[in-house]
Design a protein around this motif. Structure first.
Motif, PDB file in Angstrom:
ATOM      1  N   UNK A  32      94.875  46.573 -28.751  1.00 18.92           N
ATOM      2  CA  UNK A  32      95.974  45.667 -30.103  1.00 18.92           C
ATOM      3  C   UNK A  32      96.593  45.078 -29.698  1.00 18.92           C
ATOM      4  N   UNK A  33      97.761  45.266 -28.479  1.00 18.14           N
ATOM      5  CA  UNK A  33      97.755  44.144 -27.994  1.00 18.14           C
ATOM      6  C   UNK A  33      97.475  43.018 -27.549  1.00 18.14           C
ATOM      7  N   UNK A  34      96.232  43.127 -26.566  1.00 18.12           N
ATOM      8  CA  UNK A  34      95.109  42.272 -26.313  1.00 18.12           C
ATOM      9  C   UNK A  34      94.102  41.137 -27.379  1.00 18.12           C
ATOM     10  N   UNK A  35      94.168  42.150 -28.409  1.00 14.66           N
ATOM     11  CA  UNK A  35      93.603  41.104 -29.196  1.00 14.66           C
ATOM     12  C   UNK A  35      94.602  40.403 -29.565  1.00 14.66           C
ATOM     13  N   UNK A  36      96.222  40.473 -30.667  1.00 17.39           N
ATOM     14  CA  UNK A  36      97.403  40.022 -30.954  1.00 17.39           C
ATOM     15  C   UNK A  36      97.433  39.170 -29.718  1.00 17.39           C
ATOM     16  N   UNK A  37      97.280  38.678 -28.306  1.00 18.30           N
ATOM     17  CA  UNK A  37      97.712  37.992 -26.925  1.00 18.30           C
ATOM     18  C   UNK A  37      96.040  37.167 -28.042  1.00 18.30           C
ATOM     19  N   UNK A  38      95.062  37.523 -27.815  1.00 15.77           N
ATOM     20  CA  UNK A  38      93.997  36.271 -27.876  1.00 15.77           C
ATOM     21  C   UNK A  38      93.879  35.807 -28.931  1.00 15.77           C
ATOM     22  N   UNK A  39      94.257  36.681 -30.343  1.00 11.25           N
ATOM     23  CA  UNK A  39      95.120  35.431 -31.373  1.00 11.25           C
ATOM     24  C   UNK A  39      95.754  34.271 -30.889  1.00 11.25           C
ATOM     25  N   UNK A  40      96.830  34.560 -30.645  1.00 10.42           N
ATOM     26  CA  UNK A  40      98.518  33.874 -30.146  1.00 10.42           C
ATOM     27  C   UNK A  40      97.708  33.129 -28.937  1.00 10.42           C
ATOM     28  N   UNK A  41      96.681  32.625 -28.121  1.00  9.98           N
ATOM     29  CA  UNK A  41      95.941  32.046 -27.914  1.00  9.98           C
ATOM     30  C   UNK A  41      95.237  31.084 -28.465  1.00  9.98           C
ATOM     31  N   UNK A  42      94.642  31.523 -29.385  1.00  8.93           N
ATOM     32  CA  UNK A  42      93.938  30.275 -30.226  1.00  8.93           C
ATOM     33  C   UNK A  42      94.735  29.730 -30.876  1.00  8.93           C
ATOM     34  N   UNK A  43      96.071  30.024 -31.229  1.00  8.13           N
ATOM     35  CA  UNK A  43      97.189  28.870 -32.038  1.00  8.13           C
ATOM     36  C   UNK A  43      97.607  28.039 -31.417  1.00  8.13           C
ATOM     37  N   UNK A  44      97.852  28.664 -30.187  1.00  5.94           N
ATOM     38  CA  UNK A  44      98.060  27.700 -28.761  1.00  5.94           C
ATOM     39  C   UNK A  44      97.274  26.231 -28.959  1.00  5.94           C
ATOM     40  N   UNK A  45      95.970  26.767 -28.722  1.00  5.65           N
ATOM     41  CA  UNK A  45      94.357  26.337 -28.511  1.00  5.65           C
ATOM     42  C   UNK A  45      95.051  25.294 -29.781  1.00  5.65           C
ATOM     43  N   UNK A  46      95.300  25.656 -30.686  1.00  2.00           N
ATOM     44  CA  UNK A  46      94.665  24.861 -32.116  1.00  2.00           C
ATOM     45  C   UNK A  46      95.517  24.032 -31.639  1.00  2.00           C
ATOM     46  N   UNK A  47      96.641  24.064 -31.870  1.00  2.00           N
ATOM     47  CA  UNK A  47      98.052  23.176 -31.486  1.00  2.00           C
ATOM     48  C   UNK A  47      97.410  22.116 -30.441  1.00  2.00           C
ATOM     49  N   UNK A  48      97.084  22.084 -29.480  1.00  2.00           N
ATOM     50  CA  UNK A  48      96.594  20.784 -28.187  1.00  2.00           C
ATOM     51  C   UNK A  48      96.305  20.545 -28.834  1.00  2.00           C
ATOM     52  N   UNK A  49      94.869  20.741 -29.616  1.00  2.00           N
ATOM     53  CA  UNK A  49      93.850  20.444 -30.045  1.00  2.00           C
ATOM     54  C   UNK A  49      94.345  19.150 -30.666  1.00  2.00           C
ATOM     55  N   UNK A  50      95.112  19.895 -31.854  1.00  2.43           N
ATOM     56  CA  UNK A  50      95.909  18.837 -32.846  1.00  2.43           C
ATOM     57  C   UNK A  50      96.866  17.167 -31.887  1.00  2.43           C
ATOM     58  N   UNK A  51      97.111  18.053 -31.065  1.00  2.00           N
ATOM     59  CA  UNK A  51      97.878  16.550 -30.853  1.00  2.00           C
ATOM     60  C   UNK A  51      97.125  15.869 -29.952  1.00  2.00           C
ATOM     61  N   UNK A  52      96.234  16.331 -29.146  1.00  2.00           N
ATOM     62  CA  UNK A  52      94.736  15.510 -28.668  1.00  2.00           C
ATOM     63  C   UNK A  52      94.430  14.359 -30.019  1.00  2.00           C
ATOM     64  N   UNK A  53      94.286  15.366 -31.786  1.00  2.00           N
ATOM     65  CA  UNK A  53      93.336  13.967 -32.413  1.00  2.00           C
ATOM     66  C   UNK A  53      95.027  12.908 -32.335  1.00  2.00           C
TER      67      UNK A  53
END
Length: 280
Positions: free
Chosen positions: A4-25
């Motif tokens: 469960x902790x690993x899955x939660x960490x994976x979702x949070x990592x996707x959120x970080x990637x989303x923010x980074x991608x938006x910054x690129x735009x």
């Protein structure tokens, strides 16, 4: 626990990637329907890019007024620049005939209008809110997304619907538990002519079910017959005598001749079940 902790960490990592991608735009116009996905995307984009983000919502007879009002209220609350464009699908050549590529015709016209608004506002990119679950269904609208080079940030970082709901809840968005929604034209069997009258019938029928407390619903229309889809756990509620009689009575007042319940229950894109492989 560890999984469960690993899955939660994976979702949070996707959120970080989303923010980074938006910054690129750098700057982006979000196609905003006030649904679960576009609300989440708009919130994260605005939190990340501030005034370099605008929201664009289409006003049309296949988009319920309640959804438009929710879009307006959200942008006002979050202080997001919000543009409303007129996008009357029924005026698009061939759309009323409801061909299998109906969604393509609509999205193509909509994104061209958003592109014009973005250019006027000096915004570099257009983004829409499809997620990874949309890859598993027939989605001709995504062809228009690709043709017009509209970006899909949620698919870019591989976010699924349930993950978006989870992150939306963390962000305090009321849409985290909102029912999934698609334009009212998706309630018509392919080939059945789409009219303002029938769109209004579907809209009123679905609003009644929502007002009665049903959560995830669709009212599919087959000529003058309504086919109600609700979650299987709400079948019993739908069949309660008083509720059932009220629904039948009001649906008939809306213009339906027959009212039926789909025993398969709610599922995404049930009208696509009628398509043959050559239609896809």
């Amino acid at each position: 626990m560890g999984e469960t902790v690993s899955m939660a960490a994976g979702v949070q990592e996707k959120l970080v990637r989303l923010k980074d991608y938006l910054k690129e735009l750098g700057s982006v116009a979000i196609a905003f329907s006030s649904g679960v996905d576009s609300t989440f995307l708009l919130k994260v984009a605005h939190d990340t890019l501030g005034d370099n983000v605008i929201a664009v919502t289409a006003r049309s007879c296949s988009f319920p007024q309640r959804e438009l009002e929710e879009a307006k209220a959200f942008c006002e609350k979050e202080k997001i620049r919000h543009f409303i464009c007129e996008s009357e699908e029924l005026k698009i050549d061939g759309f009323r005939d409801n061909p299998p590529n109906r969604c393509y015709l609509c999205k193509r016209e909509l994104f061209e209008k958003i592109k014009k608004i973005a250019k006027e506002q000096n915004v570099n990119y257009i983004a829409e809110g499809s997620n990874m679950d949309d890859n598993g269904d027939y989605r001709p609208g995504l062809i228009a997304v690709a043709e017009l080079k509209v970006t899909s940030p949620l698919r870019k970082v591989e976010l699924y619907k349930e993950e978006i709901r989870e992150l939306s809840k963390e962000l305090g968005l009321s849409t985290w538990e909102k029912q999934s929604f698609a334009c009212l034209s998706s309630r018509f069997a392919y080939g059945e002519r789409i009219t303002e009258e029938k769109l209004t019938m579907v809209d009123r029928a679905e609003q009644l079910l929502l007002d009665k407390g049903f959560h995830q619903i669709r009212v599919r229309i087959h000529d003058k017959m309504a086919r109600i889809e609700v979650m299987p756990e709400e079948f019993e509620k739908l069949m309660e005598e008083e509720t059932r009689e009220e629904i039948v009575s009001k649906f008939k007042a809306f213009g339906f001749t027959y009212v039926s319940m789909d025993l398969s229950g709610y599922r995404m894109g049930s009208m696509n079940e009628t398509l043959k492989q050559e239609d896809l």
